[in-house]
Design an enzyme around this catalytic site. Structure first.
Site, PDB file in Angstrom:
ATOM      1  N   ASP A   1      -3.000   4.638  -2.326  1.00  0.00           N
ATOM      2  CA  ASP A   1      -4.069   5.147  -1.467  1.00  0.00           C
ATOM      3  C   ASP A   1      -4.532   6.539  -1.898  1.00  0.00           C
ATOM      4  O   ASP A   1      -3.703   7.406  -2.174  1.00  0.00           O
ATOM      5  CB  ASP A   1      -3.510   5.211  -0.036  1.00  0.00           C
TER       6      ASP A   1
ATOM      7  N   GLU B   1      -6.566   3.976  -5.721  1.00  0.00           N
ATOM      8  CA  GLU B   1      -7.882   4.193  -5.108  1.00  0.00           C
ATOM      9  C   GLU B   1      -8.360   5.597  -5.449  1.00  0.00           C
ATOM     10  O   GLU B   1      -7.616   6.559  -5.304  1.00  0.00           O
ATOM     11  CB  GLU B   1      -7.757   4.041  -3.588  1.00  0.00           C
TER      12      GLU B   1
ATOM     13  N   ASP C   1       0.867  -1.170   0.000  1.00  0.00           N
ATOM     14  CA  ASP C   1       0.000   0.000   0.000  1.00  0.00           C
ATOM     15  C   ASP C   1       0.911   1.229   0.000  1.00  0.00           C
ATOM     16  O   ASP C   1       1.776   1.367   0.865  1.00  0.00           O
ATOM     17  CB  ASP C   1      -0.873  -0.011   1.261  1.00  0.00           C
TER      18      ASP C   1
ATOM     19  N   HIS D   1     -11.205  -3.049   3.713  1.00  0.00           N
ATOM     20  CA  HIS D   1     -11.138  -2.607   5.110  1.00  0.00           C
ATOM     21  C   HIS D   1     -11.898  -1.313   5.370  1.00  0.00           C
ATOM     22  O   HIS D   1     -11.904  -0.828   6.496  1.00  0.00           O
ATOM     23  CB  HIS D   1      -9.664  -2.426   5.484  1.00  0.00           C
ATOM     24  N   ASP D   2     -12.499  -0.729   4.345  1.00  0.00           N
ATOM     25  CA  ASP D   2     -13.183   0.558   4.500  1.00  0.00           C
ATOM     26  C   ASP D   2     -14.704   0.457   4.488  1.00  0.00           C
ATOM     27  O   ASP D   2     -15.377   1.487   4.523  1.00  0.00           O
ATOM     28  CB  ASP D   2     -12.753   1.516   3.375  1.00  0.00           C
TER      29      ASP D   2
HETATM   30  C1  GLC Z   1      -7.991   5.218   2.034  1.00  0.00           C
HETATM   31  C2  GLC Z   1      -7.814   4.004   2.891  1.00  0.00           C
HETATM   32  C3  GLC Z   1      -8.443   4.254   4.214  1.00  0.00           C
HETATM   33  C4  GLC Z   1      -7.738   5.413   4.861  1.00  0.00           C
HETATM   34  C5  GLC Z   1      -7.739   6.642   3.955  1.00  0.00           C
HETATM   35  C6  GLC Z   1      -6.757   7.669   4.406  1.00  0.00           C
HETATM   36  O1  GLC Z   1      -9.321   5.467   1.763  1.00  0.00           O
HETATM   37  O2  GLC Z   1      -8.307   2.873   2.250  1.00  0.00           O
HETATM   38  O3  GLC Z   1      -8.415   3.132   5.050  1.00  0.00           O
HETATM   39  O4  GLC Z   1      -8.340   5.715   6.080  1.00  0.00           O
HETATM   40  O5  GLC Z   1      -7.387   6.318   2.642  1.00  0.00           O
HETATM   41  O6  GLC Z   1      -5.450   7.217   4.202  1.00  0.00           O
END
Ligand code: GLC
Ligand code: CA
Length: 556
Positions: free
Chosen positions: A202, A256, A98, A328-329
């Protein structure tokens, strides 16, 4: 369409803190991962994506990184990581890290240096700004963070504010500074040189902020997001990372990108100047909510189908989809789009619905055994900054503790962060010590060991599904065409490849409903590759479909 390894791959996501504790301190770690590599491989996984493993004070459980070139002592060390990397490679699995570079942790050395004064070379690694107003006590603009109140935090010694679009402990990096971009490339090289195969990037479309940081359109959270999501230099910076890295390495990159539609995604993932191999999208994760998981609406199958179909149609032949329904979100998908009552049927159906589409399957730890949402009994059992922030927002609106508890139990991403349920021994076989976060009490019924033994389990269905996908290239490269778009009960689509056809039929109804096969298909002539009920389904072209029934037919 170009064949590339990731198109035929299945990617398994590990959120390390809750995967498996190997040294008995209640926290998941790389010892645990090492023990479970054969298990991961047995699912048909070709790659592992690790949520952050780096040292972190855990303001956002690892997504606030204090040292990008190291492993958190909670999880092990670099030597142990290398063992895991080798172990994965020996089993034919790739490893993805990540890459969280929109922000660092406040504990990162760069941020600590930046605090030393305006002349410090690291000061310009972040967005430090003077306050506004007569006395300079107002924040530099009206932006609100996504996770924790205002987006600016005041520092008395510097008499300046720093920007954090997530939690206070996650100061945003100033990507306009070429030195910061060099750091990002150096981090990538560090892991690639060690043998890592790529990155999940991310919130990567947040890295370029609009010049002058203008006020944003007022919203309850994330005010200002229009000035930094897909910002002015985002594509340019990603091009720089991609070109610099790809000349030396064969590196896979999935980014993402919240609030991005399929048309926008093409700018980043299609054509000669693509900067990402695929994008983690959010549209299909909003079939029971608005914008964020917290604002719930009744589940709408039509909304779900529309989201998937848009991405399938727009990307086909141009780019590539990341297929996921959990990470995980987000809360667990059976509890959202399926049914805890028809747990096994809906768990298998949802996998079929998602992974028979065109794209790369991403499976999140525990999803493969049908883990469901947790039901905590008091708000102080929660652990996550987002749950706390929402609590404040809902309390302001007059919600009581118990009313908010209900909302959090349904919507919080912590539902996906309970320890993986390995067996029915104490603490679900996750650890010998009390785990850092509560185990879902249903672990005695839902666990890996039990499902290993049961031929008909969700776990064994996932294995079969990925085998079918691998053995039939139609599910990887075939085109996608949706049928019965108006149906509120069924999600039906066909795939076509090299003269073959496949039909995927999924019921979202919790009772038996009559199904009419779309024109041009004759089920009596199809080969039934997958089904989620034990006994044989009716083969007629008008037939009953049982609750959450799923079938996949191949026509050769
Ligand atoms: C992304 C991650 C999440 C995190 C956020 C800030 O959305 O998947 O878990 O809290 O970024 O880094
Ligand atoms: Ca541990």
């Amino acid at each position: 369409m170009k064949n590339e390894w990731y198109k035929e791959a299945v990617i398994y996501q590990i959120w390390p803190r809750s995967f498996k504790d190997g040294n008995g301190d209640g926290i998941g770690d790389l010892h645990g991962v090492l023990e479970k590599l054969d298990y991961i491989k047995s699912l048909g996984a070709d790659a592992i994506w690790f949520s952050p493993l780096y040292p972190s004070p855990n303001a956002d459980y690892g997504y606030d990184i204090a040292d990008y070139k190291n492993i958190s002592p909670d999880y092990g060390d670099l030597d142990l990581f290398k063992q895991v990397l080798d172990g994965a490679h020996e089993r034919g699995m790739k490893v993805l890290m990540d890459l969280v570079v929109n922000h660092t942790s406040i504990d990162h050395q760069w941020f600590q240096e930046s605090l030393k004064g305006k002349d410090n070379p690291y000061h310009d690694y972040y967005f430090w700004r003077k306050g506004k107003g007569k006395d300079g006590k107002k924040p530099p603009n009206n932006w609100l963070s996504c996770f924790e109140g205002g987006a600016w935090e005041y520092n008395k010694d510097l008499d300046e504010y720093y920007l954090h679009v997530f939690a206070k402990g996650q100061p945003d990096l100033n990507m306009d500074n070429p030195k910061v971009r060099d750091e990002v490339k150096s981090i990538m090289r560090f892991w690639l040189d060690m043998g890592v195969d790529g990155f999940r990037e991310d919130v990567i479309t947040y890295i370029s902020k609009k010049e002058g940081l203008p006020n944003g359109f007022p919203l309850p959270i994330a005010t200002g997001v229009e000035h930094y999501n897909k910002g002015p230099h985002c594509h340019e910076y990603l091009t720089e990372f991609r070109q610099d890295i790809m000349k030396d390495y064969d590196c896979f990159m999935v980014g993402e990108s919240p609030m991005t539609n399929s048309k926008d995604a093409l700018k980043y993932t299609a054509g000669e100047d693509k900067v990402l191999d695929m994008m983690i999208s959010f549209d299909h994760m909003q079939a029971d909510c608005l914008v964020t998981d917290t604002i719930v609406t009744p589940f709408s199958l039509k909304k779900l189908k529309k989201a998937f179909t848009n991405w399938q149609n727009d990307l086909y032949g141009r780019s590539w989809n990341a297929l996921y329904i959990e990470n995980h979100d987000h809360p667990r998908v059976i509890s959202r789009y399926g049914s805890e009552k028809f747990w096994k049927e809906s768990g298998k159906m949802l996998a079929t619905m998602c992974y028979m589409q065109c794209g790369t399957p991403f499976v999140y730890q525990g999803q493969e055994i049908g883990m469901v949402n947790n039901h905590l009994t008091s708000v102080d059992q929660f652990k996550d900054v987002v749950t706390f922030n929402n609590e404040k927002l809902f309390k302001k609106l007059g919600f009581s503790d118990s009313a908010y508890l209900k909302i959090a139990n349904r919507t919080s991403r912590e539902n996906a962060r309970t320890p993986v349920q390995w067996d029915k021994s104490k603490y679900a076989g996750f650890s010998t010590a009390e785990p850092w976060f509560s185990v879902n009490p249903n672990y005695t019924d839902i666990n890996v060991k039990q499902q290993e033994k049961d031929k008909d389990s969700i776990l064994n269905y996932y294995r079969k599904l990925f085998k079918v996908r691998k053995e039939n290239k139609i599910f990887i490269y075939g085109d996608y065409k949706e049928h019965m778009h108006e149906s509120k009960d069924f999600y039906v689509y066909e795939r076509n490849y090299e003269g073959k056809k496949a039909l995927v039929i999924c019921s979202f109804a919790d009772e038996t409903k009559t199904f009419r096969v779309p024109a041009g298909f004759d089920l009596t002539k199809g080969k039934l590759l997958l089904q989620n009920y034990k006994d044989a389904p009716a083969r007629a072209n008008i037939c009953p479909l049982r609750p959450y029934e799923a079938r996949v037919y191949l026509f050769e």
